[in-house]
Design a protein around this motif. Structure first.
Motif, PDB file in Angstrom:
ATOM      1  N   THR A  63     -61.319   2.910  10.527  1.00 13.93           N
ATOM      2  CA  THR A  63     -61.651   1.561  11.003  1.00 13.93           C
ATOM      3  C   THR A  63     -63.149   1.420  11.254  1.00 13.93           C
ATOM      4  OG1 THR A  63     -59.479   1.419  12.023  1.00 13.93           O
ATOM      5  CG2 THR A  63     -61.108  -0.183  12.743  1.00 13.93           C
ATOM      6  N   GLY A  64     -63.799   2.499  11.676  1.00 14.29           N
ATOM      7  CA  GLY A  64     -65.243   2.474  11.891  1.00 14.29           C
ATOM      8  C   GLY A  64     -65.625   1.942  13.250  1.00 14.29           C
ATOM      9  N   GLY A  65     -66.915   1.669  13.396  1.00 21.75           N
ATOM     10  CA  GLY A  65     -67.430   1.128  14.649  1.00 21.75           C
ATOM     11  C   GLY A  65     -68.000   2.168  15.573  1.00 21.75           C
ATOM     12  N   GLY A  66     -68.085   3.416  15.119  1.00 23.29           N
ATOM     13  CA  GLY A  66     -68.631   4.476  15.958  1.00 23.29           C
ATOM     14  C   GLY A  66     -68.658   5.797  15.224  1.00 23.29           C
ATOM     15  N   ASP A  67     -69.110   6.822  15.926  1.00 22.84           N
ATOM     16  CA  ASP A  67     -69.174   8.186  15.403  1.00 22.84           C
ATOM     17  C   ASP A  67     -67.966   8.928  15.970  1.00 22.84           C
ATOM     18  OD1 ASP A  67     -69.688  10.813  14.788  1.00 22.84           O
ATOM     19  OD2 ASP A  67     -71.637  10.910  15.788  1.00 22.84           O
ATOM     20  N   PHE A  68     -66.979   9.236  15.139  1.00 25.81           N
ATOM     21  CA  PHE A  68     -65.729   9.838  15.600  1.00 25.81           C
ATOM     22  C   PHE A  68     -65.613  11.279  15.111  1.00 25.81           C
ATOM     23  CE2 PHE A  68     -64.900   5.244  15.410  1.00 25.81           C
ATOM     24  CZ  PHE A  68     -64.525   5.033  16.735  1.00 25.81           C
ATOM     25  N   ARG A  69     -65.246  12.180  16.046  1.00 25.48           N
ATOM     26  CA  ARG A  69     -65.204  13.600  15.735  1.00 25.48           C
ATOM     27  C   ARG A  69     -63.954  14.249  16.332  1.00 25.48           C
ATOM     28  NH1 ARG A  69     -71.344  15.187  17.819  1.00 25.48           N
ATOM     29  NH2 ARG A  69     -72.394  13.271  17.065  1.00 25.48           N
ATOM     30  N   VAL A  70     -63.395  15.219  15.590  1.00 28.18           N
ATOM     31  CA  VAL A  70     -62.292  16.020  16.110  1.00 28.18           C
ATOM     32  C   VAL A  70     -62.883  17.121  16.984  1.00 28.18           C
ATOM     33  CG1 VAL A  70     -60.374  17.540  15.552  1.00 28.18           C
ATOM     34  CG2 VAL A  70     -60.862  15.565  14.085  1.00 28.18           C
ATOM     35  N   MET A  71     -62.483  17.133  18.255  1.00 29.07           N
ATOM     36  CA  MET A  71     -62.955  18.178  19.171  1.00 29.07           C
ATOM     37  C   MET A  71     -62.027  18.257  20.366  1.00 29.07           C
ATOM     38  SD  MET A  71     -66.768  18.858  20.755  1.00 29.07           S
ATOM     39  CE  MET A  71     -67.315  19.559  19.189  1.00 29.07           C
ATOM     40  N   SER A  72     -61.662  19.469  20.735  1.00 27.18           N
ATOM     41  CA  SER A  72     -60.761  19.680  21.868  1.00 27.18           C
ATOM     42  C   SER A  72     -61.538  19.743  23.175  1.00 27.18           C
ATOM     43  CB  SER A  72     -59.984  20.981  21.682  1.00 27.18           C
ATOM     44  OG  SER A  72     -60.844  22.098  21.836  1.00 27.18           O
TER      45      SER A  72
ATOM     46  N   MET B  75     -43.793  26.987  22.846  1.00 24.40           N
ATOM     47  CA  MET B  75     -44.777  26.688  23.888  1.00 24.40           C
ATOM     48  C   MET B  75     -44.059  26.223  25.152  1.00 24.40           C
ATOM     49  SD  MET B  75     -46.264  23.036  22.501  1.00 24.40           S
ATOM     50  CE  MET B  75     -46.246  23.602  20.793  1.00 24.40           C
ATOM     51  N   ALA B  76     -44.705  26.372  26.283  1.00 27.66           N
ATOM     52  CA  ALA B  76     -44.104  25.944  27.545  1.00 27.66           C
ATOM     53  C   ALA B  76     -43.962  24.420  27.550  1.00 27.66           C
ATOM     54  CB  ALA B  76     -44.967  26.400  28.712  1.00 27.66           C
ATOM     55  N   PRO B  77     -42.822  23.902  28.038  1.00 28.07           N
ATOM     56  CA  PRO B  77     -42.608  22.450  28.020  1.00 28.07           C
ATOM     57  C   PRO B  77     -43.535  21.677  28.949  1.00 28.07           C
ATOM     58  CG  PRO B  77     -40.842  23.554  29.206  1.00 28.07           C
ATOM     59  CD  PRO B  77     -41.654  24.633  28.559  1.00 28.07           C
ATOM     60  N   LEU B  78     -44.049  22.332  29.970  1.00 28.02           N
ATOM     61  CA  LEU B  78     -44.996  21.698  30.897  1.00 28.02           C
ATOM     62  C   LEU B  78     -46.319  22.445  30.782  1.00 28.02           C
ATOM     63  CD1 LEU B  78     -42.704  21.215  34.030  1.00 28.02           C
ATOM     64  CD2 LEU B  78     -43.204  19.556  32.225  1.00 28.02           C
ATOM     65  N   SER B  79     -47.152  22.017  29.847  1.00 26.64           N
ATOM     66  CA  SER B  79     -48.391  22.746  29.568  1.00 26.64           C
ATOM     67  C   SER B  79     -49.356  21.867  28.806  1.00 26.64           C
ATOM     68  CB  SER B  79     -48.095  24.004  28.740  1.00 26.64           C
ATOM     69  OG  SER B  79     -47.602  23.646  27.455  1.00 26.64           O
TER      70      SER B  79
ATOM     71  N   GLU C  77     -55.398  22.811  33.080  1.00 29.33           N
ATOM     72  CA  GLU C  77     -56.550  23.719  32.960  1.00 29.33           C
ATOM     73  C   GLU C  77     -57.645  23.152  32.063  1.00 29.33           C
ATOM     74  OE1 GLU C  77     -53.407  24.722  32.645  1.00 29.33           O
ATOM     75  OE2 GLU C  77     -53.139  26.077  34.359  1.00 29.33           O
ATOM     76  N   ALA C  78     -57.260  22.564  30.938  1.00 27.38           N
ATOM     77  CA  ALA C  78     -58.259  22.009  30.021  1.00 27.38           C
ATOM     78  C   ALA C  78     -59.022  20.869  30.668  1.00 27.38           C
ATOM     79  CB  ALA C  78     -57.586  21.531  28.738  1.00 27.38           C
ATOM     80  N   VAL C  79     -58.334  20.059  31.462  1.00 25.27           N
ATOM     81  CA  VAL C  79     -58.970  18.930  32.135  1.00 25.27           C
ATOM     82  C   VAL C  79     -59.919  19.417  33.225  1.00 25.27           C
ATOM     83  CG1 VAL C  79     -58.539  16.951  33.650  1.00 25.27           C
ATOM     84  CG2 VAL C  79     -57.150  17.291  31.600  1.00 25.27           C
TER      85      VAL C  79
ATOM     86  N   ALA D  45     -50.755  22.695  26.064  1.00 23.21           N
ATOM     87  CA  ALA D  45     -50.405  22.793  24.647  1.00 23.21           C
ATOM     88  C   ALA D  45     -49.334  21.775  24.274  1.00 23.21           C
ATOM     89  CB  ALA D  45     -49.920  24.208  24.328  1.00 23.21           C
ATOM     90  N   LYS D  46     -48.374  21.557  25.162  1.00 20.85           N
ATOM     91  CA  LYS D  46     -47.317  20.593  24.882  1.00 20.85           C
ATOM     92  C   LYS D  46     -47.852  19.167  24.886  1.00 20.85           C
ATOM     93  CE  LYS D  46     -43.256  19.142  23.942  1.00 20.85           C
ATOM     94  NZ  LYS D  46     -42.748  19.317  22.562  1.00 20.85           N
ATOM     95  N   VAL D  47     -48.826  18.873  25.735  1.00 22.36           N
ATOM     96  CA  VAL D  47     -49.457  17.550  25.732  1.00 22.36           C
ATOM     97  C   VAL D  47     -50.030  17.255  24.355  1.00 22.36           C
ATOM     98  CG1 VAL D  47     -51.353  16.168  26.655  1.00 22.36           C
ATOM     99  CG2 VAL D  47     -49.988  17.573  28.200  1.00 22.36           C
ATOM    100  N   LEU D  48     -50.793  18.191  23.832  1.00 21.06           N
ATOM    101  CA  LEU D  48     -51.421  18.006  22.526  1.00 21.06           C
ATOM    102  C   LEU D  48     -50.374  17.895  21.426  1.00 21.06           C
ATOM    103  CD1 LEU D  48     -54.064  17.829  20.970  1.00 21.06           C
ATOM    104  CD2 LEU D  48     -54.094  20.328  20.849  1.00 21.06           C
ATOM    105  N   ASP D  49     -49.345  18.706  21.492  1.00 23.81           N
ATOM    106  CA  ASP D  49     -48.287  18.679  20.493  1.00 23.81           C
ATOM    107  C   ASP D  49     -47.605  17.308  20.447  1.00 23.81           C
ATOM    108  OD1 ASP D  49     -46.357  20.160  18.654  1.00 23.81           O
ATOM    109  OD2 ASP D  49     -44.985  19.460  20.203  1.00 23.81           O
ATOM    110  N   SER D  50     -47.348  16.730  21.618  1.00 21.02           N
ATOM    111  CA  SER D  50     -46.705  15.416  21.676  1.00 21.02           C
ATOM    112  C   SER D  50     -47.572  14.344  21.035  1.00 21.02           C
ATOM    113  CB  SER D  50     -46.407  15.047  23.129  1.00 21.02           C
ATOM    114  OG  SER D  50     -45.943  13.715  23.220  1.00 21.02           O
ATOM    115  N   TRP D  51     -48.865  14.362  21.319  1.00 21.83           N
ATOM    116  CA  TRP D  51     -49.736  13.334  20.749  1.00 21.83           C
ATOM    117  C   TRP D  51     -49.897  13.501  19.243  1.00 21.83           C
ATOM    118  CZ3 TRP D  51     -50.744   8.863  22.673  1.00 21.83           C
ATOM    119  CH2 TRP D  51     -50.618   8.673  24.053  1.00 21.83           C
ATOM    120  N   GLU D  52     -49.815  14.715  18.769  1.00 24.50           N
ATOM    121  CA  GLU D  52     -49.852  14.916  17.325  1.00 24.50           C
ATOM    122  C   GLU D  52     -48.629  14.294  16.658  1.00 24.50           C
ATOM    123  OE1 GLU D  52     -50.266  19.141  17.150  1.00 24.50           O
ATOM    124  OE2 GLU D  52     -52.467  19.076  17.156  1.00 24.50           O
TER     125      GLU D  52
END
Length: 224
Positions: free
Chosen positions: A89-98, A1-5, A124-126, A7-14
């Protein structure tokens, strides 16, 4: 993946989900403890919401904090490991979504306030996400964004939009593979938000209590 993209943002947080959860829950990030956590809470409460959508919620601290103040929250994040920590931990409704899924209309909710707290990192995603947020708000709803202030020290780099390499300066050695981020000027942030058709627009600029330097920029958009 491109280093400035995106996709790379998401990869780092994973790669850093567990480390981030520990840093947040153990109050290891000084700027958050001293300034920015309360700044985002104050901005949200100034709009008196009953329901909240936290976009890019991470391990869920903001949804939990607002829940204790009577605001019912949904937290979204594209990183499954972060949502797992939040749900445990709870305290809310948490969902996986991009962000792409949200922009494509896959989220069917209406809330009083949507918030993005230091979570609008990519390009672009933002851009697509921000244009979609008004559709997720109830009548009279608000959209609150907190981000690094564009006027903070940029290490001599030009004051213009563009991708920047990331770093974990100030964090423990447990963190690795820092995410890049897309820098936007104040004018670009303002234009991007106002293009959504907001009725009222407010900008807050919290200061670090000791250094008196800009800690963040908080944008508040209200919709009819």
């Amino acid at each position: 993946m491109a280093p400035l993209s995106d996709a790379k943002v998401l990869d780092s947080w994973e790669h850093n989900a567990v480390q981030w959860t520990s840093a947040v829950r153990e109050n290891r990030i000084e700027s958050r403890s001293l300034v920015t956590n309360q700044a985002i809470i104050d901005a949200i409460l100034s709009r008196s919401p009953s329901t909240l959508l936290d976009i890019g919620c991470g391990e869920g601290w903001l949804v939990r904090a607002l829940g204790e103040l009577g605001v019912s929250g949904i937290g979204l994040d594209a990183v499954p490991a972060l949502i797992e920590q939040a749900a445990r931990t709870g305290g809310g409704d948490f969902r996986v979504m991009s962000y792409e899924q949200i922009a494509n209309g896959e989220l069917d909710v209406r809330v009083d306030c949507a918030v993005a707290n230091f979570s609008l990192i990519g390009k672009e995603a933002v851009d697509a996400l921000i244009s979609t947020v008004p559709k997720l708000l109830a009548p009279g709803g608000s959209f609150v964004i907190q981000t690094l202030h564009p006027r903070t020290d940029m290490g001599g780099l030009a004051y213009e939009d563009g991708w920047r390499t990331g770093n974990w300066t100030g964090f423990s050695s447990d963190f690795s593979d820092p995410a890049p981020w897309y820098f936007r000027t104040m004018e670009t942030w303002t234009d991007l938000i106002q293009e959504t058709g907001c009725r009222v627009f407010e900008v807050r600029e919290p200061l670090h209590p000791y250094t008196k330097e800009l800690a963040s920029a908080v944008f508040i958009a209200d919709f009819a």
